[in-house]
Design a protein around this motif. Sequence first.
Motif, mmCIF file in Angstrom:
data_model
loop_
_atom_site.group_PDB
_atom_site.id
_atom_site.type_symbol
_atom_site.label_atom_id
_atom_site.label_comp_id
_atom_site.label_asym_id
_atom_site.label_seq_id
_atom_site.Cartn_x
_atom_site.Cartn_y
_atom_site.Cartn_z
ATOM 1 N N GLU A 83 -6.579 -8.838 -17.397
ATOM 2 C CA GLU A 83 -7.707 -8.528 -18.281
ATOM 3 C C GLU A 83 -8.605 -7.457 -17.671
ATOM 4 O O GLU A 83 -9.021 -6.511 -18.354
ATOM 5 N N GLU A 84 -8.916 -7.603 -16.398
ATOM 6 C CA GLU A 84 -9.792 -6.634 -15.730
ATOM 7 C C GLU A 84 -9.094 -5.286 -15.556
ATOM 8 O O GLU A 84 -9.732 -4.232 -15.647
ATOM 9 N N TYR A 85 -7.793 -5.324 -15.322
ATOM 10 C CA TYR A 85 -7.037 -4.079 -15.196
ATOM 11 C C TYR A 85 -7.075 -3.307 -16.517
ATOM 12 O O TYR A 85 -7.270 -2.092 -16.530
ATOM 13 N N ILE A 86 -6.904 -4.009 -17.618
ATOM 14 C CA ILE A 86 -6.955 -3.363 -18.938
ATOM 15 C C ILE A 86 -8.333 -2.751 -19.171
ATOM 16 O O ILE A 86 -8.450 -1.613 -19.646
ATOM 17 N N LYS A 87 -9.388 -3.471 -18.813
ATOM 18 C CA LYS A 87 -10.747 -2.926 -18.953
ATOM 19 C C LYS A 87 -10.913 -1.667 -18.106
ATOM 20 O O LYS A 87 -11.476 -0.665 -18.560
ATOM 21 N N ALA A 88 -10.444 -1.734 -16.861
ATOM 22 C CA ALA A 88 -10.576 -0.587 -15.957
ATOM 23 C C ALA A 88 -9.779 0.614 -16.473
ATOM 24 O O ALA A 88 -10.260 1.757 -16.436
ATOM 25 N N LEU A 89 -8.577 0.367 -16.959
ATOM 26 C CA LEU A 89 -7.756 1.456 -17.483
ATOM 27 C C LEU A 89 -8.410 2.088 -18.711
ATOM 28 O O LEU A 89 -8.443 3.315 -18.844
ATOM 29 N N ASN A 90 -8.948 1.270 -19.586
ATOM 30 C CA ASN A 90 -9.642 1.805 -20.763
ATOM 31 C C ASN A 90 -10.856 2.629 -20.354
ATOM 32 O O ASN A 90 -11.114 3.693 -20.924
ATOM 33 N N TRP A 91 -11.604 2.155 -19.368
ATOM 34 C CA TRP A 91 -12.751 2.922 -18.875
ATOM 35 C C TRP A 91 -12.273 4.263 -18.326
ATOM 36 O O TRP A 91 -12.850 5.305 -18.613
ATOM 37 N N TYR A 92 -11.210 4.235 -17.528
ATOM 38 C CA TYR A 92 -10.644 5.447 -16.927
ATOM 39 C C TYR A 92 -10.278 6.466 -18.003
ATOM 40 O O TYR A 92 -10.622 7.642 -17.911
ATOM 41 N N LYS A 93 -9.595 6.010 -19.038
ATOM 42 C CA LYS A 93 -9.161 6.908 -20.106
ATOM 43 C C LYS A 93 -10.336 7.439 -20.927
ATOM 44 O O LYS A 93 -10.293 8.568 -21.406
ATOM 45 N N VAL A 103 -11.798 9.288 -8.240
ATOM 46 C CA VAL A 103 -10.487 9.496 -7.622
ATOM 47 C C VAL A 103 -10.589 10.538 -6.511
ATOM 48 O O VAL A 103 -10.066 10.346 -5.409
ATOM 49 N N ALA A 104 -11.272 11.638 -6.784
ATOM 50 C CA ALA A 104 -11.397 12.709 -5.792
ATOM 51 C C ALA A 104 -12.135 12.244 -4.539
ATOM 52 O O ALA A 104 -11.855 12.730 -3.436
ATOM 53 N N GLN A 105 -13.039 11.300 -4.682
ATOM 54 C CA GLN A 105 -13.736 10.754 -3.509
ATOM 55 C C GLN A 105 -12.784 9.977 -2.604
ATOM 56 O O GLN A 105 -12.998 9.894 -1.400
ATOM 57 N N GLN A 106 -11.727 9.424 -3.178
ATOM 58 C CA GLN A 106 -10.792 8.602 -2.415
ATOM 59 C C GLN A 106 -9.561 9.364 -1.939
ATOM 60 O O GLN A 106 -8.933 8.977 -0.954
ATOM 61 N N ILE A 107 -9.196 10.425 -2.648
ATOM 62 C CA ILE A 107 -7.989 11.187 -2.311
ATOM 63 C C ILE A 107 -8.392 12.641 -2.122
ATOM 64 O O ILE A 107 -8.618 13.376 -3.089
ATOM 65 N N ASP A 108 -8.486 13.052 -0.874
ATOM 66 C CA ASP A 108 -9.043 14.356 -0.511
ATOM 67 C C ASP A 108 -8.384 15.552 -1.190
ATOM 68 O O ASP A 108 -9.054 16.504 -1.549
ATOM 69 N N PHE A 109 -7.066 15.533 -1.335
ATOM 70 C CA PHE A 109 -6.391 16.726 -1.835
ATOM 71 C C PHE A 109 -6.438 16.871 -3.355
ATOM 72 O O PHE A 109 -5.954 17.855 -3.902
ATOM 73 N N LEU A 110 -7.034 15.900 -4.060
ATOM 74 C CA LEU A 110 -7.170 16.007 -5.512
ATOM 75 C C LEU A 110 -8.581 16.458 -5.869
ATOM 76 O O LEU A 110 -9.552 15.968 -5.307
ATOM 77 N N ALA A 112 -11.671 16.686 -8.592
ATOM 78 C CA ALA A 112 -12.180 15.869 -9.693
ATOM 79 C C ALA A 112 -11.810 16.484 -11.041
ATOM 80 O O ALA A 112 -11.428 15.774 -11.975
ATOM 81 N N GLN A 113 -11.908 17.807 -11.146
ATOM 82 C CA GLN A 113 -11.607 18.477 -12.408
ATOM 83 C C GLN A 113 -10.135 18.328 -12.790
ATOM 84 O O GLN A 113 -9.807 18.105 -13.952
ATOM 85 N N ALA A 114 -9.244 18.449 -11.811
ATOM 86 C CA ALA A 114 -7.814 18.322 -12.105
ATOM 87 C C ALA A 114 -7.475 16.906 -12.548
ATOM 88 O O ALA A 114 -6.706 16.710 -13.494
ATOM 89 N N VAL A 115 -8.047 15.915 -11.884
ATOM 90 C CA VAL A 115 -7.804 14.530 -12.291
ATOM 91 C C VAL A 115 -8.333 14.318 -13.700
ATOM 92 O O VAL A 115 -7.656 13.746 -14.557
ATOM 93 N N SER A 116 -9.523 14.805 -13.952
ATOM 94 C CA SER A 116 -10.120 14.680 -15.284
ATOM 95 C C SER A 116 -9.242 15.352 -16.342
ATOM 96 O O SER A 116 -8.967 14.771 -17.392
ATOM 97 N N ASP A 117 -8.787 16.566 -16.064
ATOM 98 C CA ASP A 117 -7.907 17.281 -16.999
ATOM 99 C C ASP A 117 -6.617 16.504 -17.247
ATOM 100 O O ASP A 117 -6.107 16.455 -18.363
ATOM 101 N N SER A 118 -6.076 15.921 -16.193
ATOM 102 C CA SER A 118 -4.766 15.272 -16.287
ATOM 103 C C SER A 118 -4.775 14.032 -17.170
ATOM 104 O O SER A 118 -3.750 13.680 -17.758
ATOM 105 N N ILE A 119 -5.904 13.377 -17.287
ATOM 106 C CA ILE A 119 -5.977 12.123 -18.042
ATOM 107 C C ILE A 119 -5.541 12.316 -19.491
ATOM 108 O O ILE A 119 -4.902 11.441 -20.076
ATOM 109 N N ALA A 120 -5.810 13.464 -20.053
ATOM 110 C CA ALA A 120 -5.418 13.735 -21.441
ATOM 111 C C ALA A 120 -3.913 13.965 -21.595
ATOM 112 O O ALA A 120 -3.399 13.958 -22.711
ATOM 113 N N HIS A 121 -3.210 14.148 -20.485
ATOM 114 C CA HIS A 121 -1.791 14.508 -20.555
ATOM 115 C C HIS A 121 -0.845 13.432 -20.041
ATOM 116 O O HIS A 121 0.352 13.689 -19.895
#
Length: 163
Positions: A83-93, A103-110, A112-121
């Motif tokens: 249930e919480e995973y579904i909520k988190a995934l919906n928030w993410y999307k 995500v960019a705060q946790q994974i240095d080589f990504l 923020a803009q690229a992660v944000s752009d990628s969500i739509a794809h």
Amino acid sequence: PPDAMQMLILRRANNVLLAEPATSMAMRKTGSFPLKLIAPELFRSINLQKEWGEAFKTKNAIPQAGLAVVGSMPKNIVQRFEEEYIKALNWYKNNPDEAGELVAQQIDFLSAQAVSDSIAHVQLDALSAQKSKADLEAFFTILHEIQPKLIGNKLPDEGFYYQ
């Protein structure tokens, strides 16, 4: 992917297969100065989910990720996690900019803009093992027919699917 992306940007490769968010990162990098002066114009050309569906006469989706419960765990804990995973995934999307920042705060080589752009794809869905069972069985059957060793020479039994 970083090597493939670099080869593409430097025109040492004409085509590469990149997953998100690498595709979005490459497209952002090649559209900015000074790289845009030497890099080729990039675009998304193939949707592998769609190609999979057409090639194997199935849904335009490849079941490609999952969560495992190892050992015994009370069903109410697993249910609450789902249930919480579904909520988190919906928030993410629904919050791509904020998600990209996290995500960019946790994974240095990504970025923020690229992660944000990628969500739509990307196709992100949270389905239980039981709801995914038919799709997973079709996927495993295809893999088994192509190369049985990919899945340990046999299809998963009922114990593979959490109930």
